[in-house]
Write a protein that holds these residues in place. Structure first.
Motif, PDB file in Angstrom:
ATOM      1  N   VAL A   1       2.935  -4.389   3.620  1.00  0.00           N
ATOM      2  CA  VAL A   1       3.625  -3.231   4.187  1.00  0.00           C
ATOM      3  C   VAL A   1       3.002  -1.954   3.644  1.00  0.00           C
ATOM      4  O   VAL A   1       2.433  -1.943   2.545  1.00  0.00           O
ATOM      5  CB  VAL A   1       5.142  -3.278   3.840  1.00  0.00           C
ATOM      6  CG1 VAL A   1       5.369  -3.043   2.351  1.00  0.00           C
ATOM      7  CG2 VAL A   1       5.946  -2.282   4.672  1.00  0.00           C
ATOM      8  N   VAL A   2       3.084  -0.888   4.442  1.00  0.00           N
ATOM      9  CA  VAL A   2       2.648   0.445   4.021  1.00  0.00           C
ATOM     10  C   VAL A   2       3.897   1.244   3.654  1.00  0.00           C
ATOM     11  O   VAL A   2       4.853   1.296   4.429  1.00  0.00           O
ATOM     12  CB  VAL A   2       1.871   1.165   5.143  1.00  0.00           C
ATOM     13  CG1 VAL A   2       1.526   2.595   4.715  1.00  0.00           C
ATOM     14  CG2 VAL A   2       0.610   0.386   5.493  1.00  0.00           C
ATOM     15  N   ILE A   3       3.879   1.874   2.485  1.00  0.00           N
ATOM     16  CA  ILE A   3       5.046   2.593   1.951  1.00  0.00           C
ATOM     17  C   ILE A   3       4.702   4.063   1.824  1.00  0.00           C
ATOM     18  O   ILE A   3       3.755   4.433   1.128  1.00  0.00           O
ATOM     19  CB  ILE A   3       5.436   2.032   0.572  1.00  0.00           C
ATOM     20  CG1 ILE A   3       5.671   0.515   0.652  1.00  0.00           C
ATOM     21  CG2 ILE A   3       6.668   2.745   0.015  1.00  0.00           C
ATOM     22  CD1 ILE A   3       5.398  -0.209  -0.633  1.00  0.00           C
TER      23      ILE A   3
ATOM     24  N   LEU B   1       0.853  -1.192   0.000  1.00  0.00           N
ATOM     25  CA  LEU B   1       0.000   0.000   0.000  1.00  0.00           C
ATOM     26  C   LEU B   1       0.888   1.240   0.000  1.00  0.00           C
ATOM     27  O   LEU B   1       1.685   1.453   0.916  1.00  0.00           O
ATOM     28  CB  LEU B   1      -0.899   0.022   1.244  1.00  0.00           C
ATOM     29  CG  LEU B   1      -1.798   1.257   1.401  1.00  0.00           C
ATOM     30  CD1 LEU B   1      -2.809   1.343   0.254  1.00  0.00           C
ATOM     31  CD2 LEU B   1      -2.519   1.244   2.747  1.00  0.00           C
ATOM     32  N   VAL B   2       0.777   2.040  -1.059  1.00  0.00           N
ATOM     33  CA  VAL B   2       1.506   3.306  -1.157  1.00  0.00           C
ATOM     34  C   VAL B   2       0.621   4.416  -0.606  1.00  0.00           C
ATOM     35  O   VAL B   2      -0.539   4.545  -1.012  1.00  0.00           O
ATOM     36  CB  VAL B   2       1.901   3.614  -2.621  1.00  0.00           C
ATOM     37  CG1 VAL B   2       2.537   5.003  -2.727  1.00  0.00           C
ATOM     38  CG2 VAL B   2       2.856   2.550  -3.149  1.00  0.00           C
ATOM     39  N   VAL B   3       1.168   5.212   0.320  1.00  0.00           N
ATOM     40  CA  VAL B   3       0.389   6.269   0.970  1.00  0.00           C
ATOM     41  C   VAL B   3       1.093   7.609   0.829  1.00  0.00           C
ATOM     42  O   VAL B   3       2.269   7.743   1.176  1.00  0.00           O
ATOM     43  CB  VAL B   3       0.172   5.954   2.466  1.00  0.00           C
ATOM     44  CG1 VAL B   3      -0.485   7.140   3.171  1.00  0.00           C
ATOM     45  CG2 VAL B   3      -0.679   4.703   2.642  1.00  0.00           C
TER      46      VAL B   3
ATOM     47  N   LEU C   1       8.555   2.939   5.994  1.00  0.00           N
ATOM     48  CA  LEU C   1       7.845   1.670   5.892  1.00  0.00           C
ATOM     49  C   LEU C   1       7.150   1.403   7.218  1.00  0.00           C
ATOM     50  O   LEU C   1       7.754   1.558   8.293  1.00  0.00           O
ATOM     51  CB  LEU C   1       8.813   0.534   5.571  1.00  0.00           C
ATOM     52  CG  LEU C   1       9.623   0.668   4.276  1.00  0.00           C
ATOM     53  CD1 LEU C   1      10.536  -0.530   4.108  1.00  0.00           C
ATOM     54  CD2 LEU C   1       8.694   0.807   3.069  1.00  0.00           C
ATOM     55  N   GLN C   2       5.878   0.991   7.141  1.00  0.00           N
ATOM     56  CA  GLN C   2       5.092   0.743   8.344  1.00  0.00           C
ATOM     57  C   GLN C   2       4.406  -0.621   8.273  1.00  0.00           C
ATOM     58  O   GLN C   2       4.074  -1.107   7.183  1.00  0.00           O
ATOM     59  CB  GLN C   2       4.005   1.813   8.511  1.00  0.00           C
ATOM     60  CG  GLN C   2       4.528   3.208   8.765  1.00  0.00           C
ATOM     61  CD  GLN C   2       3.398   4.220   8.853  1.00  0.00           C
ATOM     62  OE1 GLN C   2       2.496   4.225   8.022  1.00  0.00           O
ATOM     63  NE2 GLN C   2       3.432   5.067   9.865  1.00  0.00           N
ATOM     64  N   HIS C   3       4.171  -1.201   9.439  1.00  0.00           N
ATOM     65  CA  HIS C   3       3.313  -2.375   9.540  1.00  0.00           C
ATOM     66  C   HIS C   3       1.892  -1.958   9.144  1.00  0.00           C
ATOM     67  O   HIS C   3       1.509  -0.792   9.303  1.00  0.00           O
ATOM     68  CB  HIS C   3       3.286  -2.904  10.973  1.00  0.00           C
ATOM     69  CG  HIS C   3       4.511  -3.669  11.366  1.00  0.00           C
ATOM     70  ND1 HIS C   3       4.830  -4.893  10.834  1.00  0.00           N
ATOM     71  CD2 HIS C   3       5.489  -3.372  12.264  1.00  0.00           C
ATOM     72  CE1 HIS C   3       5.948  -5.327  11.378  1.00  0.00           C
ATOM     73  NE2 HIS C   3       6.383  -4.430  12.243  1.00  0.00           N
TER      74      HIS C   3
ATOM     75  N   GLU D   1      -4.352   7.909   3.201  1.00  0.00           N
ATOM     76  CA  GLU D   1      -4.143   7.608   4.618  1.00  0.00           C
ATOM     77  C   GLU D   1      -4.033   6.092   4.758  1.00  0.00           C
ATOM     78  O   GLU D   1      -4.424   5.340   3.864  1.00  0.00           O
ATOM     79  CB  GLU D   1      -5.266   8.180   5.481  1.00  0.00           C
ATOM     80  CG  GLU D   1      -6.660   7.905   4.964  1.00  0.00           C
ATOM     81  CD  GLU D   1      -7.184   6.546   5.386  1.00  0.00           C
ATOM     82  OE1 GLU D   1      -8.027   5.994   4.646  1.00  0.00           O
ATOM     83  OE2 GLU D   1      -6.760   6.034   6.437  1.00  0.00           O
ATOM     84  N   SER D   2      -3.473   5.658   5.896  1.00  0.00           N
ATOM     85  CA  SER D   2      -3.142   4.236   6.045  1.00  0.00           C
ATOM     86  C   SER D   2      -4.044   3.496   7.027  1.00  0.00           C
ATOM     87  O   SER D   2      -3.713   2.384   7.444  1.00  0.00           O
ATOM     88  CB  SER D   2      -1.677   4.092   6.491  1.00  0.00           C
ATOM     89  OG  SER D   2      -1.444   4.772   7.711  1.00  0.00           O
TER      90      SER D   2
END
Length: 203
Positions: A110-112, A46-48, A145-147, A101-102
């Protein structure tokens, strides 16, 4: 005679660039490599980019004397978004989605969060004894990078250093030379980040 003509053209072009002009660039998919690196990471990313970051504009003069009277405007947020979608879309087997938004990111590997933190450019004429111009750019890209649950994994800044584009004697669109170079440089930095995502997620 031809050499004399080129010298005159180069001088005239330099004078034109010193004069006050504004140039507007945009995202151009043709400036990017057709095939980004397929890294075969399982799942989907997921690109944010926040709304503010996605709509961010870059407005700045070059760092060189040549072109010092000009201003370049680029939709830096849109370029960053599109480059990230292309690069990370090839990183994951199931591709990527985009959001501003994430929240509720369950199901993604992963959130990018990519963001250009610094960009400078120049029309380097001194490098060519005044007879031609080499477009140059330096880009710093931050990737967070986020969970999927929001916890932080890593924060890293990728720096290109000063990158040369193709030298030319005369161009009717000098700002597009810079725009193209920014696209390519950002693509390379994003690819570096994608390789590290693969290394991290494949452990």
């Amino acid at each position: 005679m031809k050499a004399h003509m080129y010298i005159n053209l180069a001088i005239a072009f330099a004078v034109l660039l010193v004069a006050g002009c504004s140039y507007q660039g945009g995202f151009n998919p043709a400036y990017l490599p057709a095939q980004p690196m397929a890294l075969n990471v399982t799942g989907k990313g997921l690109v944010v980019l926040t709304v503010q970051e996605a709509q961010r504009s870059y407005v700045k003069k070059p760092s060189s004397f040549t072109g010092g009277g000009t201003t370049l405007t680029l939709p830096l947020g849109e370029i960053t978004k599109q480059v990230a979608l292309k690069v990370f879309g090839a990183t994951f087997i199931e591709g990527v989605d985009f959001r501003n938004e994430s929240r509720e990111a369950v199901g993604y590997r992963v959130v990018i969060r990519p963001r250009v933190v610094n960009l400078t450019y120049a029309y380097n004429q001194l490098k060519n004894a005044g007879f031609a111009i080499t477009p140059q750019a330096s880009v710093e890209l931050e990737v967070i990078l986020q969970h999927p649950d929001g916890g932080a994994l890593t924060v890293k800044t990728y720096e290109s250093g000063l990158v040369d584009g193709d030298t030319y004697v005369i161009s009717g669109q000098p700002a597009e030379k810079i725009n193209q170079l920014v696209h390519l440089t950002l693509f390379k930095l994003m690819t570096e980040a994608a390789k590290e995502v693969k290394t991290m997620l494949d452990i």
